[in-house]
Design an enzyme around this catalytic site. Sequence first.
Site: not given
Length: 267
Positions: A2, A53, A97, A109, A127
Site C-alpha cells: 500500500e 503484504h 501504510h 487499515h 502495523e
Amino acid sequence: MEGISGVVHPTETNPGGYDYERARALMTAEVNAAIAGVLEAVPTAEVLVADAHGPFRNLLPEELDRRVRLARGKPRPLGMLAGLDDATDAVLFVGYHARSGGGPAVLAHTISDAVLDVRLDGRPVGEIGLNAALAGFHGAPVVLISGDDAACAELRELVPGTATVAVKQALGQAAAIALHPDEARAQLHRVAARAIRRHDQVPLVTLPGPLRVEVDLYGPYTVDLATLIPGVSRAAGARTVAFTADDVAQAYGLVQLLTQLAQIKPG
C-alpha cells in the site's frame, strides 16, 4: 504494498486484481532500491527480506537482489517480521501504510479488514506501531520507513530519529500525488544507505510489560471465537476483546491469532 509509489487502490494490492502484477513489480523494485542502499553502506551485511503484504507472496523472487534471503508465505512466527531475532542490527519498513483511522492516508487499515483497531495500554497502534515495538523488543531500531506522508509521520511520532521516504502525498483513502517510481527508488537507495550508517543513533521503541491489549474486531462471530482463547475476554462494546500480555512478543502473537480467527466463517 500500500505504501509503494503509484499504488492507490485496493484492486492494485490484491492478487488477481487490476494492475496487481504491475504493483508486484513496483514493490520488488523499491525493495531492491532499499537493499542497494543497505549494501552500499555495509557491503558485508546479511539482509533478510520479509514479504509482509496480504498473502506474504507478492515479491518476485527471481527479480529480487540475489545477495539477500527472502521470507515468504504464511502463517509464520513473528508474522510481518519473520526472521527477526536478537542479532538483528536494524529494521527498514518499505511500502508501509498508516493505521486504521489515521487518515487522510492511502489504503489505511490495521492488519486486515477484520480488525478495526488495536490498543496497547490504551494507545491506538497500527502495523507500524506493532512492528516497531516487536523490533524494539528484540533490540533492533527501525531506521527507515517508506510510504505515504501519513505513514512516515506515524513512525516519526514513535521514533523521532528515523529516516523517512514519502513516496506519495495522500489525498484520501484511494488517491495520492505520487513520485515517479524511478525517483522513489533513487530516494530509497540514498536514504537507506544513510540510515544504516547511523543505525546505532536511532532509539528503540520499548513497551515494558505487562500490557493491556484491546482489539476491536469487525465480526461478532470472531469475538465469540476469540473468547475461547484462555485469557481473552469480551470487553466494553460488542466488538471488543481484551487480554493482558506479559510482553510485546506475546501481545503480537495473540493479535496475529485473532486476525487469523477472523477468517473462519460460521458453519
